[in-house]
Structures are given as C-alpha cells and as structure tokens.
Design an enzyme around this catalytic site. Sequence first.
Site, PDB file in Angstrom:
ATOM      1  CG  HIS A   1      -1.854   1.161   1.217  1.00  0.00           C
ATOM      2  ND1 HIS A   1      -2.985   1.200   0.419  1.00  0.00           N
ATOM      3  CD2 HIS A   1      -1.795   2.359   1.856  1.00  0.00           C
ATOM      4  CE1 HIS A   1      -3.582   2.368   0.583  1.00  0.00           C
ATOM      5  NE2 HIS A   1      -2.887   3.088   1.447  1.00  0.00           N
TER       6      HIS A   1
ATOM      7  CG  ASP B   1      -5.412  -0.758   2.820  1.00  0.00           C
ATOM      8  OD1 ASP B   1      -4.970  -1.691   2.129  1.00  0.00           O
ATOM      9  OD2 ASP B   1      -5.853   0.293   2.319  1.00  0.00           O
TER      10      ASP B   1
ATOM     11  CG  ASP C   1      -7.265  -8.162   8.454  1.00  0.00           C
ATOM     12  OD1 ASP C   1      -7.687  -7.387   7.561  1.00  0.00           O
ATOM     13  OD2 ASP C   1      -7.035  -7.792   9.632  1.00  0.00           O
TER      14      ASP C   1
HETATM   15  C1  GAR Z   1       1.257   1.011  -6.451  1.00  0.00           C
HETATM   16  O1  GAR Z   1       1.610   2.306  -6.051  1.00  0.00           O
HETATM   17  C2  GAR Z   1       0.620   0.246  -5.309  1.00  0.00           C
HETATM   18  O2  GAR Z   1       1.180   0.538  -4.065  1.00  0.00           O
HETATM   19  C3  GAR Z   1      -0.794   0.765  -5.383  1.00  0.00           C
HETATM   20  O3  GAR Z   1      -1.081   0.804  -6.771  1.00  0.00           O
HETATM   21  C4  GAR Z   1       0.122   1.058  -7.496  1.00  0.00           C
HETATM   22  C5  GAR Z   1       0.293  -0.003  -8.564  1.00  0.00           C
HETATM   23  O4  GAR Z   1       1.397   0.246  -9.391  1.00  0.00           O
HETATM   24  N1  GAR Z   1      -1.697  -0.078  -4.657  1.00  0.00           N
HETATM   25  C6  GAR Z   1      -2.744   0.373  -3.986  1.00  0.00           C
HETATM   26  O5  GAR Z   1      -3.083   1.546  -3.977  1.00  0.00           O
HETATM   27  C7  GAR Z   1      -3.527  -0.687  -3.209  1.00  0.00           C
HETATM   28  N2  GAR Z   1      -4.476  -0.087  -2.327  1.00  0.00           N
HETATM   29  P1  GAR Z   1       2.071  -0.898 -10.263  1.00  0.00           P
HETATM   30  O6  GAR Z   1       0.963  -1.587 -11.079  1.00  0.00           O
HETATM   31  O7  GAR Z   1       3.036  -0.172 -11.170  1.00  0.00           O
HETATM   32  O8  GAR Z   1       2.775  -1.869  -9.343  1.00  0.00           O
END
Ligand code: GAR
Length: 196
Positions: free
Chosen positions: A109, A150, A146
Amino acid sequence: MKIAVLVSGGGTNLQAIIDAVASGKITNTEIALVISNKESAFALERAKNAGIEGKYISPKQFADKEEYSKAMIDTIKGAGCDLVVLAGFLVVLPASFVSAFENKIINIHPSLIPSFCGDGFYGLKVHEAALARGVKVTGATVHYVDAGTDTGPIIGQKAVYIEDGDTPEILQKRVMEQAEWIILPKAIDDIANGRI
Ligand code: GAR
C-alpha cells in the site's frame, strides 16, 4: 515457495519482484502465476516477457463475487502457490478468498498505514490525499491481508519525504522507487526464508 502475483495495472511492483528473483535478491521463490483483473494491463505483458504464465480473471466474467472467488481460489491452488502477493491489485477480495489463504496474502500500500488507507484509498488517490493534508513524510507499507481493507498485520514500512513542488504523479514515482520496490521484494524474501 511458489507465489501468485495479482495485478491491475502497470505492474512496476511485479517487475521489481521479477528483477529481484532474477538477481538473487529474492531466493527460494518461483513466480508461478500472474493474474490480472484487467485484460489490457501492461503487467500481463511484463509476465509474458519474463516467461511467466499470465491469466486474465475478472469479477465481470462471473455471476457473482462468490463464483469469482471460487475461480480465483481454484486457479491459485491449482498452480500450487504458497503465497498470494497483491501488487497494485485494485479488486477488494471476497471474505471467502481471504479465509482460503489465511496469513498467506500480502499487499503493498502506498502510504504509511494507518494514514491514507482503507476504502477509496488506492493508486494516485493516496498521494493526492497526502498532499492535500500537507504531511511532510509519507511512504509505503507491506502487510498481511485480513478481512478488512488495509487492516492486517504490518510486515514492513519505509518512509519517503515529500518535497516542494510535488504533484501526485511525482510523489507516486518517488514512493515506488524509494519504498515499494524495496520493501515488497524484501517481504517476499523474508517469508520465503522463514524470517517472518
Ligand atoms: C502502487 O503504487 C501500489 O502501491 C498501489 O497501486 C500502485 C500499482 O502500481 N496499490 C494500492 O493503492 C492498493 N491499495 P504498479 O501496477 O506499477 O505496481
């Protein structure tokens, strides 16, 4: 350890895992499967380029969430995976999926949980919220998944400074480079080698 990586978008975190396995930063680990809920996700291209099986499975293909959950469980268990890694996966997984993989799902996250997390906080929205609140430090968190959003136990976090002139896009890139692409592969290596 065999892992399934679940993705929805660009897949830069998936790429960080692929690269860390190739370079030996992650050991005892095989990426057995990549599943995307978006057919056009560039992450599927990254899987293909690395010779990893990629599958498109979306809730849209099923009558309800339980049918989707069952298909996901069968696919991941069928591939013999011991760990499910959510790497930019933007579907909220049904409770039946989470209980089928108790303590075997981790998520990255893009904030320091418990700040800027929970329902509605994903992708760029997280960085927009951090900038709007005016915090000076943000970062990323790897945690077990879980039943909540988050809310699971935290495995690792890394702080990243906000700088003058940051936009959500600039901040997102810095958080990825300085935190996500480091702590997610490290968490996988720690789990694969019995350190967690
Ligand atoms: C990342 O920044 C990840 O942390 C976020 O989405 C992006 C995906 O980038 N995830 C969330 O926000 C989950 N709640 P990516 O496809 O280039 O890895």
